[in-house]
Design a protein around this motif. Structure first.
Motif, PDB file in Angstrom:
ATOM      1  N   GLU B 246      62.426  28.057   9.839  1.00  0.00           N
ATOM      2  CA  GLU B 246      61.934  27.128  10.843  1.00  0.00           C
ATOM      3  C   GLU B 246      60.486  26.720  10.558  1.00  0.00           C
ATOM      4  OE1 GLU B 246      62.773  28.314  15.066  1.00  0.00           O
ATOM      5  OE2 GLU B 246      64.755  27.895  14.214  1.00  0.00           O
ATOM      6  N   GLU B 247      59.718  27.708  10.164  1.00  0.00           N
ATOM      7  CA  GLU B 247      58.329  27.470   9.811  1.00  0.00           C
ATOM      8  C   GLU B 247      58.239  26.425   8.698  1.00  0.00           C
ATOM      9  OE1 GLU B 247      55.499  30.736   8.375  1.00  0.00           O
ATOM     10  OE2 GLU B 247      56.533  31.578  10.130  1.00  0.00           O
ATOM     11  N   GLU B 248      59.115  26.614   7.685  1.00  0.00           N
ATOM     12  CA  GLU B 248      59.146  25.709   6.547  1.00  0.00           C
ATOM     13  C   GLU B 248      59.510  24.301   6.977  1.00  0.00           C
ATOM     14  OE1 GLU B 248      58.140  25.613   3.404  1.00  0.00           O
ATOM     15  OE2 GLU B 248      57.393  27.508   4.197  1.00  0.00           O
ATOM     16  N   MET B 249      60.546  24.231   7.830  1.00  0.00           N
ATOM     17  CA  MET B 249      61.023  22.916   8.258  1.00  0.00           C
ATOM     18  C   MET B 249      59.932  22.162   8.987  1.00  0.00           C
ATOM     19  SD  MET B 249      63.712  22.507   6.880  1.00  0.00           S
ATOM     20  CE  MET B 249      63.857  20.807   7.416  1.00  0.00           C
ATOM     21  N   GLU B 250      59.189  22.898   9.781  1.00  0.00           N
ATOM     22  CA  GLU B 250      58.099  22.275  10.517  1.00  0.00           C
ATOM     23  C   GLU B 250      57.111  21.621   9.541  1.00  0.00           C
ATOM     24  OE1 GLU B 250      55.261  23.716  14.136  1.00  0.00           O
ATOM     25  OE2 GLU B 250      57.438  23.798  14.152  1.00  0.00           O
ATOM     26  N   LYS B 251      56.836  22.388   8.458  1.00  0.00           N
ATOM     27  CA  LYS B 251      55.906  21.901   7.445  1.00  0.00           C
ATOM     28  C   LYS B 251      56.459  20.620   6.788  1.00  0.00           C
ATOM     29  CE  LYS B 251      54.162  24.071   3.378  1.00  0.00           C
ATOM     30  NZ  LYS B 251      54.243  25.344   2.679  1.00  0.00           N
ATOM     31  N   VAL B 252      57.752  20.647   6.475  1.00  0.00           N
ATOM     32  CA  VAL B 252      58.371  19.492   5.819  1.00  0.00           C
ATOM     33  C   VAL B 252      58.310  18.278   6.726  1.00  0.00           C
ATOM     34  CG1 VAL B 252      60.542  18.541   4.937  1.00  0.00           C
ATOM     35  CG2 VAL B 252      59.903  20.885   4.383  1.00  0.00           C
ATOM     36  N   LEU B 253      58.688  18.493   7.986  1.00  0.00           N
ATOM     37  CA  LEU B 253      58.712  17.378   8.937  1.00  0.00           C
ATOM     38  C   LEU B 253      57.318  16.795   9.105  1.00  0.00           C
ATOM     39  CD1 LEU B 253      61.119  18.666  11.709  1.00  0.00           C
ATOM     40  CD2 LEU B 253      61.519  16.857  10.026  1.00  0.00           C
ATOM     41  N   LYS B 254      56.329  17.688   9.197  1.00  0.00           N
ATOM     42  CA  LYS B 254      54.960  17.249   9.374  1.00  0.00           C
ATOM     43  C   LYS B 254      54.581  16.318   8.236  1.00  0.00           C
ATOM     44  CE  LYS B 254      52.286  20.513  11.820  1.00  0.00           C
ATOM     45  NZ  LYS B 254      51.734  21.869  11.722  1.00  0.00           N
ATOM     46  N   GLU B 255      54.968  16.714   7.014  1.00  0.00           N
ATOM     47  CA  GLU B 255      54.603  15.923   5.864  1.00  0.00           C
ATOM     48  C   GLU B 255      55.352  14.598   5.845  1.00  0.00           C
ATOM     49  OE1 GLU B 255      54.436  17.471   1.465  1.00  0.00           O
ATOM     50  OE2 GLU B 255      53.305  18.676   2.903  1.00  0.00           O
ATOM     51  N   GLU B 256      56.625  14.632   6.246  1.00  0.00           N
ATOM     52  CA  GLU B 256      57.425  13.418   6.191  1.00  0.00           C
ATOM     53  C   GLU B 256      57.036  12.418   7.270  1.00  0.00           C
ATOM     54  OE1 GLU B 256      61.520  14.582   6.029  1.00  0.00           O
ATOM     55  OE2 GLU B 256      61.320  15.186   3.930  1.00  0.00           O
ATOM     56  N   PHE B 257      56.764  12.930   8.453  1.00  0.00           N
ATOM     57  CA  PHE B 257      56.419  12.023   9.546  1.00  0.00           C
ATOM     58  C   PHE B 257      54.939  11.676   9.552  1.00  0.00           C
ATOM     59  CE2 PHE B 257      60.184  13.615  12.319  1.00  0.00           C
ATOM     60  CZ  PHE B 257      61.046  13.002  11.431  1.00  0.00           C
ATOM     61  N   GLY B 258      54.141  12.493   8.837  1.00  0.00           N
ATOM     62  CA  GLY B 258      52.707  12.235   8.784  1.00  0.00           C
ATOM     63  C   GLY B 258      52.110  12.294  10.175  1.00  0.00           C
ATOM     64  N   ASN B 259      51.306  11.298  10.491  1.00  0.00           N
ATOM     65  CA  ASN B 259      50.598  11.295  11.768  1.00  0.00           C
ATOM     66  C   ASN B 259      51.524  11.178  12.970  1.00  0.00           C
ATOM     67  OD1 ASN B 259      48.110  11.601  10.626  1.00  0.00           O
ATOM     68  ND2 ASN B 259      47.803   9.393  10.344  1.00  0.00           N
ATOM     69  N   ASP B 260      52.666  10.530  12.752  1.00  0.00           N
ATOM     70  CA  ASP B 260      53.624  10.373  13.843  1.00  0.00           C
ATOM     71  C   ASP B 260      54.004  11.716  14.436  1.00  0.00           C
ATOM     72  OD1 ASP B 260      53.560   7.805  13.295  1.00  0.00           O
ATOM     73  OD2 ASP B 260      55.593   7.615  12.472  1.00  0.00           O
ATOM     74  N   TYR B 261      54.122  12.727  13.536  1.00  0.00           N
ATOM     75  CA  TYR B 261      54.551  14.037  13.995  1.00  0.00           C
ATOM     76  C   TYR B 261      53.551  14.608  14.984  1.00  0.00           C
ATOM     77  CZ  TYR B 261      56.383  18.762  13.892  1.00  0.00           C
ATOM     78  OH  TYR B 261      56.913  19.965  14.235  1.00  0.00           O
ATOM     79  N   HIS B 262      52.251  14.514  14.650  1.00  0.00           N
ATOM     80  CA  HIS B 262      51.213  15.015  15.557  1.00  0.00           C
ATOM     81  C   HIS B 262      51.276  14.279  16.882  1.00  0.00           C
ATOM     82  CE1 HIS B 262      49.329  17.563  12.650  1.00  0.00           C
ATOM     83  NE2 HIS B 262      49.407  16.591  11.769  1.00  0.00           N
ATOM     84  N   LEU B 263      51.422  12.967  16.786  1.00  0.00           N
ATOM     85  CA  LEU B 263      51.487  12.130  17.980  1.00  0.00           C
ATOM     86  C   LEU B 263      52.614  12.608  18.894  1.00  0.00           C
ATOM     87  CD1 LEU B 263      50.882   8.473  16.787  1.00  0.00           C
ATOM     88  CD2 LEU B 263      49.508   9.869  18.357  1.00  0.00           C
ATOM     89  N   GLU B 264      53.783  12.802  18.272  1.00  0.00           N
ATOM     90  CA  GLU B 264      54.945  13.198  19.054  1.00  0.00           C
ATOM     91  C   GLU B 264      54.676  14.507  19.795  1.00  0.00           C
ATOM     92  OE1 GLU B 264      58.949  13.677  17.178  1.00  0.00           O
ATOM     93  OE2 GLU B 264      58.629  11.524  16.843  1.00  0.00           O
ATOM     94  N   LYS B 265      54.099  15.457  19.017  1.00  0.00           N
ATOM     95  CA  LYS B 265      53.849  16.777  19.591  1.00  0.00           C
ATOM     96  C   LYS B 265      52.867  16.692  20.758  1.00  0.00           C
ATOM     97  CE  LYS B 265      54.737  20.936  17.424  1.00  0.00           C
ATOM     98  NZ  LYS B 265      54.253  22.101  16.682  1.00  0.00           N
ATOM     99  N   SER B 266      51.725  16.021  20.504  1.00  0.00           N
ATOM    100  CA  SER B 266      50.684  15.993  21.539  1.00  0.00           C
ATOM    101  C   SER B 266      51.193  15.204  22.746  1.00  0.00           C
ATOM    102  CB  SER B 266      49.396  15.385  20.987  1.00  0.00           C
ATOM    103  OG  SER B 266      49.677  14.109  20.478  1.00  0.00           O
ATOM    104  N   HIS B 267      52.028  14.213  22.450  1.00  0.00           N
ATOM    105  CA  HIS B 267      52.592  13.418  23.534  1.00  0.00           C
ATOM    106  C   HIS B 267      53.454  14.300  24.434  1.00  0.00           C
ATOM    107  CE1 HIS B 267      54.167   9.988  25.660  1.00  0.00           C
ATOM    108  NE2 HIS B 267      55.396  10.442  25.450  1.00  0.00           N
TER     109      HIS B 267
END
Ligand SMILES: Nc1ncnc2c1ncn2[C@@H]1O[C@H](COP(=O)(O)OP(=O)(O)O)[C@@H](O)[C@H]1O
Ligand SMILES: [Mg+2]
Lengths: 251, 280
Positions: B246-267
């Motif tokens: 799961e930890e790994e997947m999070e890392k992959v998703l973060k890289e693939e979505f880039g800034n969008d991923y942070h946005l989604e999370k903070s949102h």
């Protein structure tokens, strides 16, 4: 059926006498008893050996020229696929050469080889070489890595790899290359012989023109069409189909 | 030690003066007769490792040893079964299986006998004159396995060989592969992104992390063979591996979505807060 309609229309136009008989000769039924027809000239030409001999000359030239083109095309194609610098130089050049109709080379060929057999062979070979090169290099370049890797781990390398994997894996591309190259060679030889004054079907065509014998011209056109169709269907289409069946590309 | 990787690094040229680091200090051993799986998200460098062992590519730094010798190129002591089999479509099943044997300068008769034995082992003797396109996906993979095994390699390398198969066929092939492994005692390196498959088949599972690829954790599987995927040991291990992943997947998703991923999370977080505020 379609052919029958075309023949009928031709006959009618011919009989109406709009054009003189020498320009628009009847195909089967003579306009005056015992007059010329294309059919009669064709049969006569074949039996007298005139058309047969010319066909022989043309086909043997075609085969030699085509063979040279195939060998050159495969070699160039392989080098282009194998070496990046050949691709950047020759590969680029070939694309340009391919767009030059082969008959354009004729003046050069006459100066280099004189008017005759060699010049015609040159035209045929050069007409088919570039398209063969383009197709075979595409074939060699597109051999999937997985085949090459599998063969290498099974102990293959060098010329064994080329013979057992790279060539057979490129066969579908190579066959379509052969087919197009043949068509180019076929066009090139007619143009070459028309101008080359060295025998063959093209030369007979020119003879028909200069003696205003359109029955002869039409006979030869029929021969050309029939030979072209037979070879395309019996040789190349067959090859394509058998490879497609074996590989399961399409059925 | 059959296979040994020592501080192996691999980078690919990416553009003019940019490199992509794919493998970072890979260090592991495979013992004689061991069945080891390499698992991890796609793109983490599994196939690259396999190619280095097969000798189809060379490491940027570090050493790959097989039988104590440095790998210098491909060799028939290490044969690969690829995901799509890599069978030659212009050859019959039988010709595919004899391909490597005939290259070994073996007599034709001996090669043909070995090929028949190999095809018998994977139960495809009746399909020897068929072309690959006439076979199902599972049958193709069995031919590929036979083609590799007849070479009698020291190490069998398998790159996601069953990934393209349906569940049913895959289960059948799992059983067949375990049987073959027990009968031949081959050393096998098996690559997969399917955790359950790795746990069902292997003695040991190396779990990889990504970007750059590295061996993150190692799991030893101690369930009785033939394995049953619903064995409590395996189910338990699967849960533990998934947690790691799961930890790994999070890392992959973060890289693939880039800034969008942070946005989604903070949102999500901020909306949680606002919800809480309005409810109180
Ligand atoms: N020949 C190559 N050139 C450049 N990049 C490559 C090459 N082979 C693999 N890569 C890159 O290396 C990474 C790992 O690839 P791979 O080993 O195939 O991963 P996996 O098998 O785990 O899915 C990927 O990001 C891939 O794009
Ligand atoms: Mg892979």
């Amino acid at each position: 059926m379609f052919v029958a309609v075309i023949i009928a229309i031709w006959e009618v136009i011919s009989k109406l006498g709009i054009f003189p008989t020498f320009m628009f000769p009847p195909l089967i039924i003579p306009s005056v008893p015992g007059g010329v027809t294309v059919f009669k000239t064709l049969i006569g030409g074949i039996f007298s050996g005139q058309i047969l001999a010319a066909t022989g000359v043309t086909l043997s030239r075609l085969l030699i020229g085509f063979f040279i083109a195939v060998v050159l095309g495969l070699t160039f194609g392989f080098l282009i696929a194998r070496y990046k610098w050949v691709d950047d130089t020759l590969g680029f050049f070939v694309t340009a050469l391919q767009s030059i109709p082969s008959i354009v080379w004729f003046p050069l060929a006459i100066v280099w080889f004189g008017l005759g057999n060699t010049a015609i062979l040159f035209i045929v070979a050069i007409g088919a070489t570039w398209t063969m090169t383009v197709n075979s290099s595409a074939g060699f370049k597109n051999v999937p890595d997985i085949y090459i890797n599998a063969a290498r781990t099974l102990g293959s390398s060098g010329s064994h790899l080329l013979k057992t994997v790279i060539l057979p894996a490129s066969v579908p591309h190579i066959i379509s290359g052969l087919r197009v190259a043949w068509a180019f060679a076929w066009r090139a030889i007619m143009a070459g012989e028309l101008l080359g004054a060295a025998g063959g079907l093209g030369y007979l065509l020119d003879l028909g023109r200069s003696t205003q014998a359109m029955d002869l011209v039409l006979s030869i056109m029929i021969v050309i069409g029939v030979i072209g169709t037979i070879i395309d269907n019996q040789v190349f289409l067959r090859m394509e189909r058998s490879v497609a069946r074996k590989w399961g590309l399409r059925t | 030690m059959k296979v040994s990787l020592k501080k192996v690094n691999k980078s690919f040229q990416k553009g003019k003066d940019d490199t992509l680091k794919v493998l970072n200090d890979i260090d592991f051993n495979i013992e004689e007769g061991e069945f080891v799986s390499l698992a991890g998200p796609s793109g983490c460098g599994k196939s690259t490792i396999l190619k280095l062992i097969a000798g189809l590519d060379s490491p940027t730094s570090g050493e790959v040893l097989v039988n104590g010798n440095k790998v210098k190129g491909p060799g028939t002591d290490r044969v690969v079964v690829f995901q799509e089999g890599g069978l030659f479509p212009w050859m019959t099943v039988f010709e595919n299986v004899t391909y490597g044997l005939l290259r070994k300068k073996m007599s034709k008769k001996e090669a043909e006998e070995k090929a028949m034995d190999g095809l018998r082992m994977v139960h495809l003797i009746n399909f020897r004159e068929s072309y690959p396109h006439e076979l199902s996906g599972g049958m193709k993979q069995r031919v590929a396995i036979a083609r590799a095994l007849v070479m009698d390699p020291d190490v069998l390398l398998m790159d996601e060989p069953f990934a393209a198969l349906d569940e049913q066929t895959r289960l059948v092939l799992h059983r067949e592969l375990q049987k073959i492994w027990q009968e031949t005692g081959k050393t096998i390196l098996f690559i997969t992104h399917n955790i359950r498959e790795a746990l069902t088949l292997s003695d040991r599972v190396l779990l990889m992390s990504t970007r750059p690829g590295a061996v993150k954790k190692e799991f030893t599987v101690q369930a009785a063979r033939p394995r049953d995927p619903s064995d409590s040991n395996i189910v338990d291990l699967e849960r533990r591996v998934m947690e790691e992943l799961e930890e790994e997947m999070e890392k992959v998703l973060k890289e693939e979505f880039g800034n969008d991923y942070h946005l989604e999370k903070s949102h999500v977080r901020s909306s949680d807060h606002s919800d809480m505020g309005s409810h109180i």
